[in-house]
Design a protein around this motif. Structure first.
Motif, PDB file in Angstrom:
ATOM      1  N   GLU A 245     -15.976  13.495 -10.941  1.00  0.00           N
ATOM      2  CA  GLU A 245     -16.081  13.036 -10.503  1.00  0.00           C
ATOM      3  C   GLU A 245     -17.855  12.913 -11.785  1.00  0.00           C
TER       4      GLU A 245
ATOM      5  N   ARG B 289      -9.298   5.638 -18.288  1.00  0.00           N
ATOM      6  CA  ARG B 289      -9.627   6.515 -17.962  1.00  0.00           C
ATOM      7  C   ARG B 289     -10.515   6.968 -18.251  1.00  0.00           C
TER       8      ARG B 289
ATOM      9  N   PRO C   9       1.287  -1.531  -0.190  1.00  0.00           N
ATOM     10  CA  PRO C   9      -0.844  -0.047   0.304  1.00  0.00           C
ATOM     11  C   PRO C   9       1.121   1.358  -0.215  1.00  0.00           C
TER      12      PRO C   9
ATOM     13  N   TRP D  21       0.774   4.111  -3.456  1.00  0.00           N
ATOM     14  CA  TRP D  21       0.870   5.565  -2.825  1.00  0.00           C
ATOM     15  C   TRP D  21       1.705   6.232  -3.018  1.00  0.00           C
TER      16      TRP D  21
ATOM     17  N   GLU E 278     -19.338   0.755 -15.356  1.00  0.00           N
ATOM     18  CA  GLU E 278     -18.836   1.468 -14.153  1.00  0.00           C
ATOM     19  C   GLU E 278     -19.830   3.349 -14.578  1.00  0.00           C
TER      20      GLU E 278
ATOM     21  N   VAL F 153      -7.045   2.070 -10.025  1.00  0.00           N
ATOM     22  CA  VAL F 153      -5.364   0.742  -9.200  1.00  0.00           C
ATOM     23  C   VAL F 153      -5.718  -0.370  -8.576  1.00  0.00           C
ATOM     24  N   ARG F 154      -6.729  -0.655  -8.373  1.00  0.00           N
ATOM     25  CA  ARG F 154      -6.591  -2.285  -8.297  1.00  0.00           C
ATOM     26  C   ARG F 154      -7.514  -3.234  -9.069  1.00  0.00           C
ATOM     27  N   ARG F 155      -7.581  -3.103 -10.281  1.00  0.00           N
ATOM     28  CA  ARG F 155      -7.955  -3.685 -11.488  1.00  0.00           C
ATOM     29  C   ARG F 155      -6.758  -3.886 -11.915  1.00  0.00           C
TER      30      ARG F 155
ATOM     31  N   ARG G  80     -13.353   4.363 -12.567  1.00  0.00           N
ATOM     32  CA  ARG G  80     -13.204   5.036 -11.359  1.00  0.00           C
ATOM     33  C   ARG G  80     -12.075   4.860 -11.105  1.00  0.00           C
ATOM     34  N   ASN G  81     -10.742   6.616 -10.624  1.00  0.00           N
ATOM     35  CA  ASN G  81     -10.162   5.416 -10.380  1.00  0.00           C
ATOM     36  C   ASN G  81      -9.571   4.307  -9.406  1.00  0.00           C
ATOM     37  N   GLN G  82     -10.273   4.596  -8.216  1.00  0.00           N
ATOM     38  CA  GLN G  82     -10.017   3.134  -7.194  1.00  0.00           C
ATOM     39  C   GLN G  82     -10.207   1.538  -8.040  1.00  0.00           C
ATOM     40  N   ARG G  83     -10.501   1.734  -9.358  1.00  0.00           N
ATOM     41  CA  ARG G  83     -10.325   0.400  -9.866  1.00  0.00           C
ATOM     42  C   ARG G  83      -9.588   0.464 -10.545  1.00  0.00           C
TER      43      ARG G  83
END
Ligand SMILES: Nc1ncnc2c1ncn2[C@@H]1O[C@H](COP(=O)(O)OP(=O)(O)OP(=O)(O)O)[C@@H](O)[C@H]1O
Ligand code: SF4
Ligand SMILES: [Mg+2]
Lengths: 325, 332
Positions: free
Chosen positions: B88, A224, A114, A118, B125, A234-236, A229-232
């Motif tokens: 967003e 993008r 993590p 970051w 999404e 990063v995660r995927r 979404r940003n979170q996804r």
């Protein structure tokens, strides 16, 4: 695939043979255990008898061949000191070392990945540069020194944690484990931290490098542009890609920590394989040293094989195929 | 293409400026760009390498990363200024009503995720709650761009597909949510000529059927001649000439447009040598003060070196930025 596994196993046997020769010659060069093993008061006859019983009167190649022959039958020799089979002696110490190493790598991943993410995603910011610089310290401070500072602060001054031993253990499937009791956990903490620190640093740097490269890839920009979404992302998209080098390095680290936890085990008197090795070297307990090196080599080879499989599972572009030639 | 209402603007760009920062300062890659695109219209955005076509496309989507920065202008999309939206709201538009196809199909798709996952997320999404039939919709999307056995493709990884197939996947993703505007950034440049032709034909078909407005970025005038209703010629971060495809290609007014046309092999009369434009586009930090084309222009006068030329327009909606435009009669 099957052919690939066969080929890898053949290679492993080759490696093991080469290592066995090397280690055999090395311990032979280190010194003659007879003087240490036999009390000075023993008569010449007793001495001769002992030497013959241990097989030490044979020339080195003959000793090696005997060893090899026995090894093929699953017998790696009997400890001069303990009178037990060397292999079972080492295996009985294995759970302690494995527990230490697994906990250390787990801690390193949970903290390092993590933070590394970051750092990589905030490339160039003051915070990320500070972490990167600090991480250099993490693996350049010698392990024994770090261990002694830990003991000094946490055990001697603050008296929070015990400085040595494994503490109370509970058997799980017949294997004694420390982390399930509070006392064991307290004993485990310092050696795990000591072993984990350089690996935290390694994980941070590895993850950060991967992430800061991945962010600029077209597939991230396209994700993008798709409105992901940003979170996804990063995660995927990002983590999934950098997991490949991370798993590889974790595998390699697992092998080398098993082999090099000796210092930490010695500093914290952790009753693992590494501590046994050091004691055996001092006592010139040849069978244990040889068996230890062979076993660790074997673990190394197996872990590498496992890493290859994980690698292939994580990266769809990689197919495990036997090498032509 | 007739019968559609091409008077309602989908996209209006006014005075857009996008700069790149370096140690020496901020250098505009897009310099006061104006552009209007109507519903269902196809616009060819042409210009040499480095003229700022991709940066313009990314600026519309708000996908300019540091050291880049959009410093000025309005980007009105269906009447809303995208530059005033928070991240967003912008995300909700991207990939839904506003999508982009990238230049290089080999790097656009994530190598470690299946085609299916990369398509499904493009829908998921943008929808709330459980969405049934995601896979079926994705498979249909693939079938629409001419991919055979689409259901099986969903479980494959990008490297298992050819470059042309991958670009079709990217096009399918861009079309999934039936956008109002698609920006296609040289989507066929990386592909061989036969595949190029097929994809252009498919794209044209899809665009007609869906009624999406399309910006087709390219440096190939031959491609836009087939495809575009209008052409905008870009040079050094600004549009130097825009007008209907026929007007611009047959009767260019800007010396740079003529230069581009002369360097297209098929358009030169037999026996006449191909004429390349002398020199090359200046780097961002060394763009001239006056008309950006002046160092390479054979019509340049003193006034060209002083001030950038203002836009001038004729009755047909043609706009050019040049003090000494080519006379209207002259054909290239
Ligand atoms: N990330 C960046 N950092 C600095 N300069 C950039 C960056 N991206 C683009 N530029 C500059 O902006 C200008 C326009 O680039 P852009 O990619 O839009 O050109 P293009 O017209 O799309 O060219 P091509 O036909 O080669 O794709 C170029 O001079 C380029 O050097
Ligand atoms: S303004 Fe002058 S320099 Fe610029 S294109 Fe026109 S004639 Fe050439
Ligand atoms: Mg480009």
């Amino acid at each position: 695939m099957l052919l690939y596994i066969m080929q890898r196993l053949m290679q492993s046997i080759g490696v093991l043979l080469a290592v066995s020769v090397a280690v055999f010659l090395a311990v032979y060069a280190v010194g003659n255990p007879v003087d240490l093993l036999i009390s000075p008061e023993a008569t010449q006859a007793e001495r001769q008898q002992m030497i013959a019983r241990l097989g030490l009167d044979q020339p080195v190649w003959s000793q090696y061949l005997t060893f090899l022959w026995n090894a093929l039958h699953g017998d790696l020799g009997t400890s001069f000191v303990h009178g037990q089979p060397a292999l079972s002696l080492i295996v009985s110490r294995m759970p302690a070392t494995f527990e230490l190493v697994v906990c250390a790598l787990l801690l390193a991943s949970l903290i390092g990945i993590p933070i590394g993410l970051w750092v990589g995603l905030n490339d160039g910011s003051f915070g990320s540069r500070a972490v990167m610089t600090g991480s250099i310290l993490g693996y350049s401070i010698p392990s024994f020194w770090k261990g002694m500072v830990l003991i000094l602060v946490l055990a001697v001054w603050l008296n929070w944690l015990p400085a040595s031993g494994r503490g109370e253990t509970v058997p799980v499937l017949g294997i004694p484990l420390s982390f399930l009791t509070l006392d064991g956990l307290r004993h485990l903490t310092m050696p795990v931290i000591n072993l984990a620190i350089p690996n935290i640093a390694l994980m941070i740097r590895l993850t950060a490098a991967g992430a800061s490269e991945a962010v600029h890839q077209d597939y991230v920009k396209f994700a993008r542009a798709k409105g992901v979404r940003n979170q996804r992302i990063v995660r995927r998209h990002i983590l999934r890609n950098i997991l490949i080098p991370i798993v590889t390095v974790l595998g390699v680290e697992f092998g080398s920590l098993i082999a090099f936890s000796t210092i930490t085990e010695t500093v914290f008197a952790w009753p693992g394989m590494g501590k046994l090795l050091i004691t055996s070297i001092y006592q010139l307990d040849r069978p244990v040293v040889v068996a230890y090196v062979l076993l660790v080599t074997f673990i190394f080879v197996m872990v590498n094989l496992l890493v290859d499989f994980t690698y292939a599972a994580l990266d769809p572009r990689v197919k495990l195929t036997e090498r032509m030639s | 293409m007739t019968g559609q209402d091409k008077t309602i603007p989908v996209l209006e760009i006014r005075g857009l400026q996008t700069v790149f920062h370096d140690a020496q300062g901020a250098w505009p890659a897009i310099n006061g760009l104006d552009l209007t695109l109507h519903k269902g219209e196809v616009l060819g955005l042409v210009g040499e390498s480095g003229s700022g076509k991709s940066v313009a496309g990314f600026s519309v989507l708000g996908l300019i990363d540091p050291p880049g920065e959009i410093t000025n202008g309005e980007v009105l999309f269906n009447g809303r200024d995208l530059r005033k939206l928070d991240e967003e709201s912008l995300r909700q538009l991207r990939g839904a009503s506003l999508s982009m196809i990238f230049q290089d199909p080999l790097t656009t798709l994530n190598p470690v995720l299946t085609i299916g996952e990369q398509m499904v997320e493009a829908i998921a999404e943008h929808t709330r709650g459980a969405t049934p039939d995601l896979r079926r919709r994705c498979a249909e999307g693939l079938a629409r761009v001419g991919i055979t056995s689409p259901a099986e493709r969903l479980d494959q990884y990008p490297h298992e597909l050819s470059g042309g197939m991958r670009q079709r996947v990217v096009i399918a993703i861009a079309m999934l949510n039936r956008p109002d505007l698609i920006i296609a950034d040289e989507p066929t440049t990386a592909l061989d000529v036969t595949i190029q032709g097929q994809i252009i034909a498919e794209m044209q078909e899809l665009q007609r059927e869906s009624g999406a407005a399309l910006i087709w970025i390219t440096h190939d005038l031959g491609v836009v001649a087939e495809l575009a209703d209008r052409i905008a010629v870009m040079y050094a971060g600004d549009i130097v000439e825009t007008g209907s495809t026929d007007d611009v290609l047959d009767r260019p007014r800007h010396p740079y447009t003529r230069g581009l046309l002369n360097s297209v092999p098929g358009d030169t009369a037999a026996g006449e040598p191909l004429r390349q434009i002398e020199g090359s586009a200046p780097p961002l930090s060394r763009r001239p003060a006056g008309c950006p084309f002046s160092p390479r222009c054979d019509r340049a006068s003193d006034m060209c070196l002083d001030q950038p030329p203002p836009p001038e327009a004729d009755a047909n909606g043609r706009v050019w930025r040049c003090y000494h435009p080519l006379p209207e009669e002259e054909a290239a």
